[in-house]
Design a protein around this motif. Structure first.
Motif, PDB file in Angstrom:
ATOM      1  N   PRO A   1      35.557   2.809  14.325  1.00 40.84           N
ATOM      2  CA  PRO A   1      34.894   1.780  13.516  1.00 40.84           C
ATOM      3  C   PRO A   1      33.600   2.302  12.923  1.00 40.84           C
ATOM      4  N   SER A   2      33.285   1.825  11.718  1.00 39.63           N
ATOM      5  CA  SER A   2      32.024   2.228  11.100  1.00 39.63           C
ATOM      6  C   SER A   2      30.884   1.453  11.738  1.00 39.63           C
ATOM      7  N   ALA A   3      29.718   2.097  11.817  1.00 41.68           N
ATOM      8  CA  ALA A   3      28.550   1.471  12.424  1.00 41.68           C
ATOM      9  C   ALA A   3      27.382   1.557  11.464  1.00 41.68           C
ATOM     10  N   SER A   4      26.649   0.488  11.359  1.00 37.47           N
ATOM     11  CA  SER A   4      25.451   0.452  10.524  1.00 37.47           C
ATOM     12  C   SER A   4      24.232   0.475  11.416  1.00 37.47           C
ATOM     13  N   ILE A   5      23.419   1.524  11.261  1.00 34.67           N
ATOM     14  CA  ILE A   5      22.234   1.695  12.099  1.00 34.67           C
ATOM     15  C   ILE A   5      20.999   1.463  11.244  1.00 34.67           C
ATOM     16  N   SER A   6      20.175   0.532  11.628  1.00 40.83           N
ATOM     17  CA  SER A   6      18.943   0.256  10.890  1.00 40.83           C
ATOM     18  C   SER A   6      17.748   0.560  11.771  1.00 40.83           C
ATOM     19  N   SER A   7      16.712   1.163  11.171  1.00 42.51           N
ATOM     20  CA  SER A   7      15.498   1.477  11.904  1.00 42.51           C
ATOM     21  C   SER A   7      14.388   0.542  11.464  1.00 42.51           C
ATOM     22  N   GLY A   8      13.385   0.379  12.322  1.00 42.39           N
ATOM     23  CA  GLY A   8      12.278  -0.511  12.010  1.00 42.39           C
ATOM     24  C   GLY A   8      11.244   0.171  11.138  1.00 42.39           C
ATOM     25  N   PRO A   9      10.122  -0.492  10.891  1.00 42.60           N
ATOM     26  CA  PRO A   9       9.052   0.095  10.078  1.00 42.60           C
ATOM     27  C   PRO A   9       8.531   1.392  10.685  1.00 42.60           C
ATOM     28  N   VAL A  10       8.104   2.311   9.828  1.00 44.12           N
ATOM     29  CA  VAL A  10       7.602   3.606  10.286  1.00 44.12           C
ATOM     30  C   VAL A  10       6.092   3.548  10.451  1.00 44.12           C
ATOM     31  N   ALA A  11       5.565   4.459  11.250  1.00 46.86           N
ATOM     32  CA  ALA A  11       4.121   4.559  11.434  1.00 46.86           C
ATOM     33  C   ALA A  11       3.471   5.115  10.170  1.00 46.86           C
ATOM     34  N   THR A  12       2.245   4.715   9.926  1.00 40.91           N
ATOM     35  CA  THR A  12       1.497   5.186   8.759  1.00 40.91           C
ATOM     36  C   THR A  12       0.155   5.747   9.208  1.00 40.91           C
ATOM     37  N   THR A  13      -0.482   6.500   8.318  1.00 44.73           N
ATOM     38  CA  THR A  13      -1.850   6.955   8.548  1.00 44.73           C
ATOM     39  C   THR A  13      -2.693   6.572   7.338  1.00 44.73           C
ATOM     40  N   THR A  14      -3.947   6.256   7.603  1.00 43.68           N
ATOM     41  CA  THR A  14      -4.881   5.896   6.533  1.00 43.68           C
ATOM     42  C   THR A  14      -6.146   6.734   6.673  1.00 43.68           C
ATOM     43  N   ALA A  15      -6.583   7.326   5.565  1.00 43.69           N
ATOM     44  CA  ALA A  15      -7.816   8.107   5.540  1.00 43.69           C
ATOM     45  C   ALA A  15      -8.777   7.472   4.539  1.00 43.69           C
ATOM     46  N   LEU A  16     -10.078   7.611   4.790  1.00 42.37           N
ATOM     47  CA  LEU A  16     -11.100   7.008   3.927  1.00 42.37           C
ATOM     48  C   LEU A  16     -12.108   8.064   3.513  1.00 42.37           C
ATOM     49  N   ALA A  17     -12.419   8.108   2.217  1.00 45.16           N
ATOM     50  CA  ALA A  17     -13.387   9.069   1.692  1.00 45.16           C
ATOM     51  C   ALA A  17     -14.385   8.367   0.776  1.00 45.16           C
ATOM     52  N   SER A  18     -15.588   8.947   0.664  1.00 45.92           N
ATOM     53  CA  SER A  18     -16.655   8.398  -0.170  1.00 45.92           C
ATOM     54  C   SER A  18     -16.989   9.376  -1.291  1.00 45.92           C
ATOM     55  N   SER A  19     -17.330   8.841  -2.460  1.00 45.63           N
ATOM     56  CA  SER A  19     -17.681   9.699  -3.595  1.00 45.63           C
ATOM     57  C   SER A  19     -19.120  10.194  -3.526  1.00 45.63           C
ATOM     58  N   ALA A  20     -19.945   9.543  -2.726  1.00 47.92           N
ATOM     59  CA  ALA A  20     -21.350   9.943  -2.599  1.00 47.92           C
ATOM     60  C   ALA A  20     -21.856   9.568  -1.219  1.00 47.92           C
ATOM     61  N   ASN A  21     -22.148  10.564  -0.419  1.00 49.02           N
ATOM     62  CA  ASN A  21     -22.602  10.315   0.947  1.00 49.02           C
ATOM     63  C   ASN A  21     -23.542  11.448   1.386  1.00 49.02           C
ATOM     64  N   PRO A  22     -24.866  11.176   1.443  1.00 46.04           N
ATOM     65  CA  PRO A  22     -25.532   9.865   1.313  1.00 46.04           C
ATOM     66  C   PRO A  22     -25.628   9.399  -0.132  1.00 46.04           C
ATOM     67  N   ALA A  23     -26.004   8.140  -0.306  1.00 43.48           N
ATOM     68  CA  ALA A  23     -26.196   7.553  -1.631  1.00 43.48           C
ATOM     69  C   ALA A  23     -27.518   6.808  -1.650  1.00 43.48           C
ATOM     70  N   ALA A  24     -28.038   6.617  -2.844  1.00 44.78           N
ATOM     71  CA  ALA A  24     -29.294   5.884  -2.997  1.00 44.78           C
ATOM     72  C   ALA A  24     -29.021   4.388  -3.027  1.00 44.78           C
ATOM     73  N   PRO A  25     -29.993   3.563  -2.659  1.00 48.18           N
ATOM     74  CA  PRO A  25     -29.808   2.113  -2.748  1.00 48.18           C
ATOM     75  C   PRO A  25     -29.489   1.701  -4.175  1.00 48.18           C
ATOM     76  N   GLY A  26     -28.499   0.831  -4.338  1.00 51.70           N
ATOM     77  CA  GLY A  26     -28.106   0.373  -5.658  1.00 51.70           C
ATOM     78  C   GLY A  26     -27.177   1.316  -6.390  1.00 51.70           C
ATOM     79  N   GLN A  27     -26.909   2.492  -5.814  1.00 44.41           N
ATOM     80  CA  GLN A  27     -26.005   3.444  -6.465  1.00 44.41           C
ATOM     81  C   GLN A  27     -24.553   3.005  -6.277  1.00 44.41           C
ATOM     82  N   SER A  28     -23.755   3.130  -7.324  1.00 45.26           N
ATOM     83  CA  SER A  28     -22.334   2.804  -7.220  1.00 45.26           C
ATOM     84  C   SER A  28     -21.608   3.922  -6.472  1.00 45.26           C
ATOM     85  N   VAL A  29     -20.878   3.539  -5.442  1.00 42.70           N
ATOM     86  CA  VAL A  29     -20.122   4.496  -4.637  1.00 42.70           C
ATOM     87  C   VAL A  29     -18.655   4.080  -4.672  1.00 42.70           C
TER      88      VAL A  29
END
Length: 195
Positions: A36-64
């Motif tokens: 007989p044919s079998a249908s196997i389904s897997s659940g959601p996969v693990a993910t990774t998230t990374a965060l980066a800044s365009s200016a570090n350090p930055a001045a007060p009021g500076q857009s980052v």
């Protein structure tokens, strides 16, 4: 168990009739039942998230610009940018705008961070095929703004015993704190730590 029982009945019927063709037909039918044919389904996969800044350090009021990079299986969904657990600068539920395939990026640009050190994270929402994930903490530094102070006196000159008002004007990035009025390095007239 159901397949085995069907096999015995079909084979016995074929043997009783004594026909090879009948047995071959039954056996072929049983082979299809036995695999007989079998249908196997897997659940959601693990993910990774990374965060980066365009200016570090930055001045007060500076857009980052902060960039969250999510790696998973063609991830969709949104990213929430947080400062100490609270969403900052209108950067909640930001959709992906870059990347492709299994790596997607979301960006948020803000100038709302106050002077000081901030512990920032990016939290991926997840979707049907990808689990949620949170980036390692990014320590973002916002430097102190420069300030200038001017001092005026009224009246000036003044006669002995005349009440004189001294005014200190401080210019900076929304300055708070106090002003100490000094004469030759020494606070005078109870004018120390004036708000």
């Amino acid at each position: 168990p159901t397949v085995m029982a069907t096999a015995k009945v079909a084979y016995a019927s074929a043997a009783a009739d004594g026909g090879r063709s009948r047995c071959s037909t039954a056996c072929r039918a049983l082979q299809s039942l036995a695999t007989p044919s079998a249908s196997i389904s897997s659940g959601p996969v693990a993910t990774t998230t990374a965060l980066a800044s365009s200016a570090n350090p930055a001045a007060p009021g500076q857009s980052v610009t902060f960039t969250a990079t999510v790696t998973g299986t063609a991830p969709t969904g949104t990213v929430n940018f947080r400062d100490g657990g609270a969403t900052f600068g209108g950067c909640g539920a930001v959709a992906f705008t870059g990347g492709a395939g299994n790596v997607r990026t979301a960006q948020c640009t803000t100038s709302a961070l106050a002077a000081g050190t901030h512990s920032l994270t990016a939290v991926y929402s997840g979707d049907a095929g990808n689990l949620t994930s949170t980036s390692p903490t990014l320590t973002q530094s916002i430097g102190l703004a420069t300030s200038s102070t001017t001092l005026t006196a009224s009246p000036n000159p003044a006669a002995p015993g005349v009440l004189v008002t001294f005014t200190a004007t401080v210019t900076g990035s929304t300055p708070t704190g106090t002003v100490n009025f000094k004469d030759g390095g020494v606070t005078f007239g109870g004018c120390g730590a004036v708000a």
